[in-house]
Design an enzyme around this catalytic site. Sequence first.
Site, mmCIF file in Angstrom:
data_model
loop_
_atom_site.group_PDB
_atom_site.id
_atom_site.type_symbol
_atom_site.label_atom_id
_atom_site.label_comp_id
_atom_site.label_asym_id
_atom_site.label_seq_id
_atom_site.Cartn_x
_atom_site.Cartn_y
_atom_site.Cartn_z
ATOM 1 N N HIS A 147 2.123 -10.055 6.701
ATOM 2 C CA HIS A 147 3.419 -10.581 6.272
ATOM 3 C C HIS A 147 4.346 -9.487 5.755
ATOM 4 C CE1 HIS A 147 2.279 -10.186 1.995
ATOM 5 N NE2 HIS A 147 1.070 -10.529 2.422
ATOM 6 N N ASP A 148 5.633 -9.659 6.020
ATOM 7 C CA ASP A 148 6.698 -8.799 5.509
ATOM 8 C C ASP A 148 6.650 -7.376 6.060
ATOM 9 O OD1 ASP A 148 7.918 -10.719 3.496
ATOM 10 O OD2 ASP A 148 5.865 -10.629 2.754
ATOM 11 N N GLY A 165 0.116 -6.410 4.482
ATOM 12 C CA GLY A 165 1.469 -6.862 4.194
ATOM 13 C C GLY A 165 2.369 -5.744 3.703
#
Length: 266
Positions: free
Chosen positions: A121-122, A139
């Site tokens: 994520h991100d 992430g």
Amino acid sequence: MTEVHSTAIVDAKARLSPSVIVGPYCFVGPDVALDEGVVLHSHVVVAGRTSVGARTQIFPFASIGHAPQDLKYRGEPSRLEIGADNLIREHVTMNPGTEGGGMITRIGDNCAFLASSHVGHDSIIGDHVVFSNNVMLAGHCKVDDYAIFGGGAALHQFGRVGKHAFIGGMSAVENDVIPYGLVVGNRAVLMGLNLVGLKRRGFSRDRIHAMREAYSALFAEVGTLRDRLERVADRFAEEPEVMEIVDFIRAESDRAICMPRHDRAA
């Protein structure tokens, strides 16, 4: 014309552009957008607020856009954006962003993600990036254009990898990797410049020579890194690739820089 196999499940709210192919037993969620020429070969799941760029191919059992693997995620409407002309092979997983990281995971164009690789994520990935099999990206990572990861390599959360860098297979990378750098090991150390990659991509002998000189000066054993960095910046101010390395090291980061274990020639 768009082709959707009779066994596929495509939500009526999903946006499918012309010439999209959705193969057998695929699932496409309501907030998904597939640009023209996208191919989901079979057994592919594309969920969440996910957009997939033109001509990207996704192979069986890939899971694209499901909720991020972050225990702080609370269902916020984050996104996953995948660019054009990407190759996403079997069992690849890609997660959207989170409130704690900017709400978006973004992947550029012309990348290859080989079997069982993961994008956390991100994370922000540039163009022409290659993940070999089983690469793990945590992430909040940032990977610049033309970086290559060998099989089984892993990058720590908040890690950065500069342009044209090469991560050796099975490497555990805790710290940032300079542009054009080559790192190997558990924990990974800087081994020099990615000379093979530079030659393959047409960098001239003079440009490579300047980078090698700058590397030797930058990672010498005498003085502090800060002092060496300023001397290199002054001496090689007209060399754009060297200045990319300088700017990369100067930039704010949550991680340290990968360093050589001993002074080595690039």
